[in-house]
Design a protein around this motif. Structure first.
Motif, short mmCIF file in Angstrom:
data_model
loop_
_atom_site.label_atom_id
_atom_site.label_comp_id
_atom_site.label_asym_id
_atom_site.label_seq_id
_atom_site.Cartn_x
_atom_site.Cartn_y
_atom_site.Cartn_z
N ILE A 120 108.81 36.26 37.00
CA ILE A 120 109.43 37.39 36.31
C ILE A 120 110.92 37.42 36.65
O ILE A 120 111.29 37.39 37.82
CB ILE A 120 108.79 38.72 36.74
CG1 ILE A 120 107.27 38.66 36.55
CG2 ILE A 120 109.40 39.89 35.95
CD1 ILE A 120 106.55 39.88 37.11
N ARG A 121 111.75 37.50 35.62
CA ARG A 121 113.20 37.58 35.85
C ARG A 121 113.75 38.82 35.16
O ARG A 121 113.07 39.45 34.36
CB ARG A 121 113.88 36.32 35.33
CG ARG A 121 113.87 36.17 33.82
CD ARG A 121 114.47 34.83 33.38
NE ARG A 121 114.53 34.69 31.93
CZ ARG A 121 113.50 34.35 31.17
NH1 ARG A 121 112.32 34.13 31.70
NH2 ARG A 121 113.63 34.24 29.86
N ASN A 122 115.00 39.12 35.50
CA ASN A 122 115.67 40.22 34.80
C ASN A 122 114.89 41.52 34.99
O ASN A 122 114.73 42.30 34.05
CB ASN A 122 115.77 39.84 33.31
CG ASN A 122 116.92 40.53 32.61
OD1 ASN A 122 117.73 41.21 33.25
ND2 ASN A 122 116.99 40.39 31.30
N PRO A 271 117.08 47.51 42.86
CA PRO A 271 117.63 46.14 42.87
C PRO A 271 117.14 45.36 41.65
O PRO A 271 115.96 45.38 41.32
CB PRO A 271 117.05 45.53 44.14
CG PRO A 271 116.10 46.50 44.71
CD PRO A 271 116.02 47.70 43.84
N LYS A 272 118.06 44.71 40.99
CA LYS A 272 117.73 43.86 39.86
C LYS A 272 117.59 42.44 40.40
O LYS A 272 118.55 41.87 40.91
CB LYS A 272 118.85 43.92 38.83
CG LYS A 272 118.60 43.12 37.57
CD LYS A 272 119.65 43.48 36.55
CE LYS A 272 119.68 42.52 35.39
NZ LYS A 272 120.73 42.92 34.43
N ALA A 273 116.40 41.92 40.30
CA ALA A 273 116.13 40.64 40.95
C ALA A 273 115.02 39.95 40.20
O ALA A 273 114.91 40.08 38.98
CB ALA A 273 115.76 40.90 42.40
N GLY A 274 114.21 39.21 40.90
CA GLY A 274 113.08 38.53 40.28
C GLY A 274 111.83 38.72 41.12
O GLY A 274 111.90 39.20 42.26
N GLN A 275 110.72 38.38 40.53
CA GLN A 275 109.45 38.46 41.27
C GLN A 275 108.61 37.27 40.90
O GLN A 275 108.46 36.94 39.72
CB GLN A 275 108.69 39.75 40.92
CG GLN A 275 107.32 39.84 41.60
CD GLN A 275 106.64 41.19 41.46
OE1 GLN A 275 107.06 42.02 40.66
NE2 GLN A 275 105.61 41.43 42.24
N LEU A 276 108.06 36.60 41.91
CA LEU A 276 107.14 35.50 41.66
C LEU A 276 105.75 35.92 42.11
O LEU A 276 105.59 36.51 43.19
CB LEU A 276 107.55 34.22 42.39
CG LEU A 276 106.78 33.01 41.83
CD1 LEU A 276 107.52 32.43 40.63
CD2 LEU A 276 106.56 31.94 42.87
N LEU A 277 104.77 35.61 41.30
CA LEU A 277 103.37 35.91 41.63
C LEU A 277 102.55 34.65 41.42
O LEU A 277 102.71 33.95 40.40
CB LEU A 277 102.86 37.02 40.70
CG LEU A 277 101.34 37.32 40.75
CD1 LEU A 277 100.97 38.06 42.03
CD2 LEU A 277 100.92 38.12 39.51
N ILE A 278 101.72 34.33 42.39
CA ILE A 278 100.76 33.23 42.24
C ILE A 278 99.37 33.80 42.47
O ILE A 278 99.12 34.46 43.49
CB ILE A 278 101.06 32.09 43.24
CG1 ILE A 278 102.41 31.43 42.91
CG2 ILE A 278 99.95 31.03 43.20
CD1 ILE A 278 102.82 30.32 43.89
N VAL A 279 98.49 33.58 41.51
CA VAL A 279 97.10 34.04 41.66
C VAL A 279 96.20 32.81 41.64
O VAL A 279 96.31 31.96 40.76
CB VAL A 279 96.70 35.01 40.53
CG1 VAL A 279 95.32 35.60 40.81
CG2 VAL A 279 97.74 36.12 40.38
N ILE A 280 95.35 32.73 42.65
CA ILE A 280 94.48 31.55 42.83
C ILE A 280 93.02 31.99 42.80
O ILE A 280 92.65 32.98 43.43
CB ILE A 280 94.78 30.88 44.20
CG1 ILE A 280 96.23 30.41 44.29
CG2 ILE A 280 93.82 29.72 44.46
CD1 ILE A 280 96.65 29.97 45.69
#
Lengths: 344, 344
Positions: A120-122, A271-280
């Motif tokens: 996820i960006r922006n 804060p405007k940033a990004g989020q990374l998610l990994i689902v296994i």
């Protein structure tokens, strides 16, 4: 900073609190759909006694929305690249809305391919991370997520803030028990905790951060006023902060913590940033015993004398609040009602 | 413990050292293919001055192989489940052999789907992790890996060892520079470092570990003789150790660190555990600028005063060794030659 309020405080139900917070957000440039998601999230933090991300955050949400810095009505743009790779442009909206909009796609992707990576960006993230991973653990998956933020943490050995508090979280299901849920900042202390200390005029522990000149300080006001936090755990913790910065700020195609610039948006706080998610899917390939294996690991940790498993306190707080309601000081409640336009 | 040897020490070339180590392994129940992989790995650690995983480890490899605890001739069983999910049964062999055998499949999977998750079980890992991730960064990918081990680390607040030193590593490419490579144990100190301190009869820093009774100690021998290490960074570091234990010991379908049992295998030293690897194409979906974004982040860290970027020292050591050879004390060299059957 997690002591419950006065026993004389009013108690409100989760639904009552959620509707109140939703009304505040709708009153402040937020679509009904996004307001519902953020209100559920924020009320959940308050209910679980994760106070640094509870109602304490509402003025920050409101000021940021009013400033135009974050778009409460943004509709995320979701795209799938490859069978397991999802990218989302949150279009300057909240990351939680992006995740919610992609929820069915993420679950289908994990179910069908065993893994989903969601970049996820922006996006803006102003809450805890456990609400983003816990639901996947309840569905039998392992979820890992990381968010960068607003540069207020110095790398180990450095003088200037580069990282955000860069939290990382993960959750896994455990047989016959609540999920194991870890959610922690890679700074020595979460920024919300520093702000709670500042509100209470309580010093922070030694080693927490530096002032604007880079000198060590235990004054939370000095940390917040141009100073910075340290990373946890020396150079190794600093590497974990770097790990989060790369995942959330670069793999996502988002921006780095040090690229936030509030100029022109008075009151902006998210804060405007990004989020990374990994689902296994940990049982992908015909395994069946992940949850019972985790139960064995938890039993071993308890045997070894670990006093509390990660997430356990929140689940206990939640059960208590479900039983007796969520205690909120009368003054706080009145402030929230004023924000919601219910009274003066 | 990373001081170079005496300037008077003999210098050997990387190839010379690798062939010597390969001969030792072939002499000790290891197939030529696996011996080549492990010798390259171990010689590379020595070359990069990562001494705790260099030739110092060879007697441990040899004793473990001779004991029958690890199978130096094992051929890994590789299976793909879903487009991005690979599981490998190392069949009681070395994890590095499993990774090498799957290398082309992993690269094709990342190239075609943007992500590969590789879950290795029934495997032994007795080396550093950076050799497992660095090659992917050189190919333009981000690689993340974690390995559990032999229970010798107490969870924060606990009395008994549950975790291995549970290292985690990641590597990313950087435009016009060497990759950024982090490789660190989640214990305060790597076990190999404790063993080097014990060999030198040098005390370890306060807070490193506990003796067999759970009392704090700075005696490396007491830590190795039934004692245990602490996790780095208090409860937050302990959560990262837990993260590794879950990824490497449970998502893989492998075994937990506390499930190692050397009974019946005198001399066995290699931990039988699992390894999880995730390789991500950070430009998946049409992005093109990951490496230049990383260059910007690195520049910011240098500006902030971080004295050394992760991995930089190893690359400098490697360049020096490529130039002048690898210094090895004469006694060490003679011991290696004896192990290889070249002398008395």
């Amino acid at each position: 900073m997690t002591d419950k309020a006065d026993p004389q405080d009013p108690r409100v139900s989760f639904q009552e609190l959620k509707l109140l917070l939703k009304a505040i957000l709708i009153n402040n440039r937020t679509s009904s759909e996004t307001a519902d998601i953020l209100a559920e999230n924020c009320a959940g933090c308050e209910r679980d006694n994760a106070l640094s991300h509870g109602i304490f955050r509402m003025p920050g949400y409101v000021d940021s929305l009013r400033s135009g810095w974050v778009d409460g009505r943004a509709v995320p743009d979701i795209a799938q690249f490859g069978p397991s790779f999802i990218r989302i442009d949150a279009r300057n909206g909240f990351a939680q809305r992006a995740l919610a909009s992609a929820d069915q796609l993420i679950r289908r992707t994990v179910r069908e391919t065993g893994i989903a990576i969601v970049a996820i960006r922006n996006s803006h993230h102003f809450s805890a991370l456990w609400p983003d991973v816990e639901p996947f653990a309840l569905a039998g998956y392992m979820a890992i997520t990381a968010v960068n933020g607003l540069a207020n943490v110095v790398p180990h050995g450095g003088r200037l803030a580069v990282y955000g508090t860069n939290p990382i979280a993960f959750a896994v299901p455990v047989h016959d028990a609540q999920p194991l849920v870890v959610d922690q900042a890679t700074s020595v202390m979460a920024n919300g905790e520093v702000r709670l200390h500042a509100l209470a005029n309580k010093p922070v522990p030694s080693g927490t951060g530096v002032d604007r000149d880079g000198n060590p300080t235990i004054d939370p006001h000095a940390i917040l006023a141009g100073g910075a936090l340290n990373t946890f755990g020396g150079y190794k913790g600093s590497s974990i902060a770097l790990f989060v910065e790369i995942l959330a700020g670069a793999v996502t195609g988002g921006q780095f913590s040090f690229e936030n610039d509030f100029t022109g948006f008075p009151g902006a706080q998210t804060p405007k940033a990004g989020q990374l998610l990994i689902v296994i899917d940990p049982n992908c390939g015909g395994l069946t015993n992940f949850e019972s294996r985790l139960a064995l690991l938890c039993a071993q940790l308890v045997d070894a004398g670990q006093d509390r498993l990660p997430g356990a306190r929140r689940f206990a707080n939640r059960a208590a609040a479900d039983q007796s309601g969520i205690p909120i000081a009368l003054g706080e409640l009145q402030r929230l009602r004023t924000l919601a336009g219910e009274g003066s």
